[in-house]
Design an enzyme around this catalytic site. Structure first.
Site, short mmCIF file in Angstrom:
data_model
loop_
_atom_site.label_atom_id
_atom_site.label_comp_id
_atom_site.label_asym_id
_atom_site.label_seq_id
_atom_site.Cartn_x
_atom_site.Cartn_y
_atom_site.Cartn_z
N VAL A 86 0.84 -1.20 0.00
CA VAL A 86 0.00 0.00 0.00
C VAL A 86 0.87 1.25 0.00
O VAL A 86 1.69 1.45 0.90
CB VAL A 86 -0.95 0.02 1.22
CG1 VAL A 86 -1.80 1.28 1.21
CG2 VAL A 86 -1.82 -1.23 1.24
N LYS A 87 0.70 2.06 -1.02
CA LYS A 87 1.49 3.29 -1.14
C LYS A 87 0.76 4.43 -0.43
O LYS A 87 -0.39 4.75 -0.75
CB LYS A 87 1.71 3.64 -2.61
CG LYS A 87 2.77 4.73 -2.83
CD LYS A 87 2.80 5.23 -4.25
CE LYS A 87 3.30 4.19 -5.23
NZ LYS A 87 3.47 4.78 -6.58
N VAL A 88 1.44 5.04 0.55
CA VAL A 88 0.84 6.04 1.44
C VAL A 88 1.65 7.33 1.36
O VAL A 88 2.89 7.29 1.40
CB VAL A 88 0.82 5.53 2.90
CG1 VAL A 88 0.20 6.55 3.82
CG2 VAL A 88 0.08 4.19 2.99
#
Length: 217
Positions: A86-88
């Site tokens: 998951v890119k945050v």
């Protein structure tokens, strides 16, 4: 150093994967829009398709900017496939969400990093990857590669396990410099990756070899 491709173009992903050197993919809704993938369901399906092509980490980006929204969106993305990371974004609620994901067994890629301080926070929160945008730093008049070196030194001294994922790659030379500076991963469009194949002396040498081979055919 691992090679990721930064695109949503399935043909380019397949081409890079067929080279045998591809370790993963980074993409986002903006890159998907460039190849005509729009709408939530279409984006989700595209992530699934990418996971079917590449056996490696696939960064899927949230669009929420509040803690609750990031967590809910991230949980759904992580559930798509075991290889989803998951890119945050590097914001206050993003760091808080990265810690929540870490505590709950979901790997993250902290994106939009432009300073060593931000990289320290991402590592402290437990991000699997931190993504310094070296091309954009270059655009602002600073040396993006210097940031890679600085983060690599800090992580080594402090024993952080977060991997440095050099992003915003503009050229083949950027890739080489990232390898020298200690990046664990580089994510690049296809063109700079293919550019690593090229050297004029290789072309001259191959032409000479083929010419000589004809003489003894």
């Amino acid at each position: 150093m691992k090679f990721f491709i930064d695109t949503a173009d399935l043909e380019q992903i397949k081409e890079a994967n067929d080279l045998g050197i591809l370790d993963g993919v980074t993409t986002n809704p903006s890159l998907m829009a460039k190849v005509g993938v729009k709408g939530h369901e279409a984006v989700i399906q595209h992530y699934k398709t990418i996971c079917d092509i590449v056996d490696g980490d696939i960064s899927a980006e949230v669009v929420s900017t509040d803690f609750k929204g990031i967590v809910e969106e991230g949980k759904k993305l992580a559930a798509l496939h075991k290889n989803i990371v998951v890119k945050v974004p590097m914001i206050k609620d993003g760091v808080k969400a990265i810690k929540w994901f870490t505590d709950n067994g979901i790997r993250t890629n902290c994106t939009l990093v432009f300073s060593a301080g931000q990289a320290i926070l991402a590592a402290k929160a437990g991000a699997a990857y931190v993504s310094p945008f070296i091309g954009r730093i270059d655009d602002s008049g600073w040396e993006g590669i210097n940031l890679i070196s600085q983060i690599a030194e800090i992580y080594a001294v402090q024993g952080f396990e977060t991997e440095i994922l050099a992003a915003s790659i503009r050229s083949s030379n950027h890739i080489i410099q990232c390898a020298e500076a200690g990046a664990d991963v580089v994510t690049s469009p296809l063109e700079p990756i293919l550019g690593l194949l090229k050297h004029p002396l290789t072309d001259i040498g191959l032409a000479k070899f083929l010419e000589d081979a004809k003489k003894f055919a």
